[in-house]
Design a protein around this motif. Structure first.
Motif, mmCIF file in Angstrom:
data_model
loop_
_atom_site.group_PDB
_atom_site.id
_atom_site.type_symbol
_atom_site.label_atom_id
_atom_site.label_comp_id
_atom_site.label_asym_id
_atom_site.label_seq_id
_atom_site.Cartn_x
_atom_site.Cartn_y
_atom_site.Cartn_z
ATOM 1 N N ASP A 231 9.657 5.660 -3.479
ATOM 2 C CA ASP A 231 8.449 4.916 -3.839
ATOM 3 C C ASP A 231 8.224 3.707 -2.941
ATOM 4 O O ASP A 231 7.163 3.100 -2.966
ATOM 5 N N GLY A 232 9.220 3.330 -2.155
ATOM 6 C CA GLY A 232 9.124 2.157 -1.289
ATOM 7 C C GLY A 232 10.287 1.213 -1.571
ATOM 8 O O GLY A 232 10.733 1.096 -2.713
ATOM 9 N N GLY A 279 6.568 1.362 2.697
ATOM 10 C CA GLY A 279 5.668 2.449 2.334
ATOM 11 C C GLY A 279 6.294 3.604 1.584
ATOM 12 O O GLY A 279 5.603 4.437 1.022
ATOM 13 N N LEU A 333 7.085 -5.207 -5.460
ATOM 14 C CA LEU A 333 6.589 -3.897 -5.889
ATOM 15 C C LEU A 333 5.413 -3.445 -5.051
ATOM 16 O O LEU A 333 4.330 -4.013 -5.115
ATOM 17 N N GLY A 334 5.618 -2.397 -4.282
ATOM 18 C CA GLY A 334 4.536 -1.844 -3.494
ATOM 19 C C GLY A 334 3.416 -1.287 -4.344
ATOM 20 O O GLY A 334 2.263 -1.327 -3.961
ATOM 21 N N HIS A 335 3.750 -0.792 -5.543
ATOM 22 C CA HIS A 335 2.740 0.003 -6.239
ATOM 23 C C HIS A 335 1.608 -0.837 -6.819
ATOM 24 O O HIS A 335 0.507 -0.358 -6.996
ATOM 25 N N HIS A 337 0.237 -3.345 -5.291
ATOM 26 C CA HIS A 337 -0.656 -3.516 -4.149
ATOM 27 C C HIS A 337 -1.419 -2.230 -3.895
ATOM 28 O O HIS A 337 -2.609 -2.243 -3.625
ATOM 29 N N LEU A 338 -0.676 -1.147 -4.003
ATOM 30 C CA LEU A 338 -1.288 0.156 -3.858
ATOM 31 C C LEU A 338 -2.466 0.308 -4.808
ATOM 32 O O LEU A 338 -3.559 0.712 -4.410
ATOM 33 N N ALA A 339 -2.212 -0.001 -6.057
ATOM 34 C CA ALA A 339 -3.252 0.172 -7.069
ATOM 35 C C ALA A 339 -4.468 -0.684 -6.716
ATOM 36 O O ALA A 339 -5.610 -0.246 -6.844
ATOM 37 N N ARG A 342 -6.771 0.695 -3.858
ATOM 38 C CA ARG A 342 -7.578 1.895 -4.012
ATOM 39 C C ARG A 342 -9.023 1.579 -4.303
ATOM 40 O O ARG A 342 -9.321 0.637 -5.009
ATOM 41 N N ALA B 2 2.676 -5.988 0.557
ATOM 42 C CA ALA B 2 2.902 -4.578 0.874
ATOM 43 C C ALA B 2 1.606 -3.929 1.347
ATOM 44 O O ALA B 2 0.574 -4.058 0.702
ATOM 45 N N TYR B 3 1.696 -3.230 2.441
ATOM 46 C CA TYR B 3 0.537 -2.536 2.979
ATOM 47 C C TYR B 3 0.806 -1.049 2.969
ATOM 48 O O TYR B 3 1.814 -0.589 3.483
ATOM 49 N N MET B 4 -0.065 -0.299 2.345
ATOM 50 C CA MET B 4 0.166 1.134 2.263
ATOM 51 C C MET B 4 -0.813 1.857 3.162
ATOM 52 O O MET B 4 -2.011 1.849 2.909
ATOM 53 N N PRO B 5 -0.324 2.518 4.175
ATOM 54 C CA PRO B 5 -1.213 3.151 5.136
ATOM 55 C C PRO B 5 -1.706 4.502 4.637
ATOM 56 O O PRO B 5 -1.734 5.465 5.364
ATOM 57 N N ARG B 6 -2.034 4.557 3.362
ATOM 58 C CA ARG B 6 -2.468 5.835 2.780
ATOM 59 C C ARG B 6 -3.967 5.885 2.668
ATOM 60 O O ARG B 6 -4.627 4.866 2.516
ATOM 61 N N ARG B 11 -0.685 9.192 -2.476
ATOM 62 C CA ARG B 11 0.423 8.406 -2.992
ATOM 63 C C ARG B 11 0.008 7.486 -4.129
ATOM 64 O O ARG B 11 0.168 6.266 -4.074
ATOM 65 N N SER B 13 0.168 5.326 -7.326
ATOM 66 C CA SER B 13 1.277 4.484 -7.744
ATOM 67 C C SER B 13 2.029 5.137 -8.895
ATOM 68 O O SER B 13 1.432 5.667 -9.829
ATOM 69 N N PRO B 14 3.344 5.107 -8.857
ATOM 70 C CA PRO B 14 4.096 5.581 -10.013
ATOM 71 C C PRO B 14 3.850 4.614 -11.167
ATOM 72 O O PRO B 14 3.878 3.402 -10.981
#
Lengths: 342, 342
Positions: A231-232, A279, A333-335, A337-339, A342, B2-6, B11, B13-14
């Motif tokens: 997950d990172g 990542g 926590l990467g996730h 930021h991920l969220a 989006r 955190a930077y997600m190159p997605r 991907r 987030s969990p």
């Protein structure tokens, strides 16, 4: 004669011939359990000692895109990602069971290529694929259950054994899978990268290798807690810290980056290289070790051709912190930021 | 940081919190293996004797529709269908591992209801759900791996042991699942059915019960080959005949039909009731038995409240034949007709 009271899209016919072909493609491989035979309803084994079981899935549009991932790579990665969970327990890989959800536009040849990818990964890992199932599905999806073995349950490494004073170590290098994905997503600027470097990064994204031998060596070397970086780094370090009820501090400057990650970060996306290391998908192992076991562990992994790097320490606090060279803290926590991204 | 190159859809987030809630819901249940602990990467057990493993999946739009199947029923059926494969080996059910592919419009409450359905089925069957995984997916999908146990591999019944001269037997009654589906698809005409009958048929479709105790009793009673009716009587009899390299003749007039199947066939779809019995999804067991063992097997199943009916015989030929009362032969394979019907 047979009348099926289904709507047209319900209960697709089982394609017995294709299922037989799939089973043929998947049948190669080894096993560490004594396999008695492949039953038709289920596979029969006589395992010895402790078994470790994990289930994992890859879904098109969520984990991969068919436009840049060939069928064999998708099959390989589905099994490799599942096996990485066994590596993180220090288990010997044994058997695999694979379900394939097949969209209408995935033709027979592509299905078999996908199976060849699973089979190649199984051979590399010494795994026997004992069960396969095929269903129609709106998108390509694979679900893989893997079974590993150990002589005793106590030989297996959970996530909950890290203790204050221990060191945090990482196998291999991070960022390669993320940089490889960028290279796939942006083929035109990526063409300017040195070819060998570009290929190596793409291979990290498409054809990850589970760290099975390394995980077993770390278990023998006294690892007290271990998991794989899927997950990172930040999110997974947080999981380790939570399971062990400790604080983990990672010095970001010590995290080794795969060759080419800095170039991709700088030239293709204009970001800090370390951001790519967060990542995930590198399938490296993160573990806690008593300091006095570190040197022997590094030597054991060196024999496998794998670097083991001390990247942080276990402390008395709670949660994971990523310490930047400036002394500032990065969010772990990467996730989240991920969220937001989006 | 955190930077997600997605790409946006890659991907997801969990969702750690939801995964924890799912694991909590699934944690109830028993196990016939000695479970040492639930690792975070994988679950650890110490099985004794032989293990039997099978993987199975349910996909929205292929196997079920959410508009008539509540989340708990979907979860229940996914596990029940997988366990039916263990029943068909005569195994004791032990552990289950569940992957859930979650579409965006399946809310948190529905995810947990679905887990409650899995959990209820697990409790009924004495199964421990030791692993759960959650992924975003374009449609609701569940993949379930189940592990069963037996003292010795020779206690397990494959599909390949049927011999000429034996009888072919069937547990329970067929057609209920197909008739229940018709009742769900055509609620207005179905409302004219006797209420208890309608409910019982719908229950056969939505909440199937794996014949675990019956499968184990048939194994002890000397069944030489066994499988579960999931693809349809004709297709599954064909599988048994092929695996055992024998001919199987089934007299359609002897196949017991669930109560209400004739009424649904006649009044709702204007077809012969037996056609519904070929529809599959009844999860009854079809087995071959030496004739001299039949009476004891019938008595053993009767103690479990389950009828066992002699429906045919094993002969020297090849393949399965369905003999109609007229003496004519019905096509054995439902799936060819299915394919033509689409």
């Amino acid at each position: 004669m047979a009348y099926m009271p289904r709507e047209p899209e319900m209960r697709r016919s089982p394609e017995f011939e294709l299922i037989a072909a799939i089973r043929g493609r998947l049948a190669a491989g080894g096993s560490s359990a004594q396999v008695i035979g492949i039953g038709d309803d289920a596979a029969v084994t006589v395992p010895r000692g402790a078994t470790v079981t994990s289930i994992d899935a890859l879904v098109e549009g969520v984990h991969f895109q068919r436009r840049w991932s060939p069928p064999a790579a998708i099959g390989h990665k589905a099994l490799a990602a599942a096996l990485s969970d066994l590596a993180a327990m220090g288990a010997r890989a044994g058997e695999a069971y694979v379900w394939l959800g097949r969209p209408e536009d995935l033709d027979r040849e592509q299905v078999l290529e996908l199976c060849d990818g699973i089979s190649a990964c199984a051979r590399q890992a010494g795994v026997a694929v004992l069960g396969g199932d095929l269903t129609a599905a709106p998108a390509l999806a694979l679900c893989v259950t893997v079974v590993g073995h150990a002589a005793r349950p106590s030989d297996l490494i959970g996530r909950d054994g890290a203790a204050a004073g221990e060191v945090i170590c990482l196998t291999g290098e991070l960022g390669g899978a993320a940089a490889g994905l960028i290279a796939l997503q942006r083929p035109e600027p990526a063409a300017a990268l040195p070819e060998a470097e570009r290929q190596a990064l793409i291979e990290r994204q498409l054809w990850p290798r589970p760290r099975l031998a390394e995980g077993a060596a770390l278990a023998r070397s006294g690892a007290t807690a271990m998991l794989d970086i899927s997950d990172g780094l930040g999110a997974d370090a947080e999981q380790l810290a939570a399971a062990s009820a400790v604080g983990i501090e990672i010095e970001t400057a010590r995290v080794p980056l795969a060759s080419g990650v800095e170039r991709v970060a700088e030239t293709l996306v204009g970001r800090d290289a370390f951001e790519l290391a967060l990542g995930g998908e590198d399938y490296e192992l993160l573990c806690a070790l008593p300091r006095e076991r570190l040197q022997a562990a590094v030597a054991a992994l060196s024999e496998l051709g794998c670097p083991l790097t001390e990247v942080g320490a276990v402390g008395a606090g709670r949660g994971a912190r990523l310490r930047l060279p400036s002394g500032a803290e990065a969010a772990p926590l990467g996730h989240d930021h991920l969220a937001r991204g989006r």
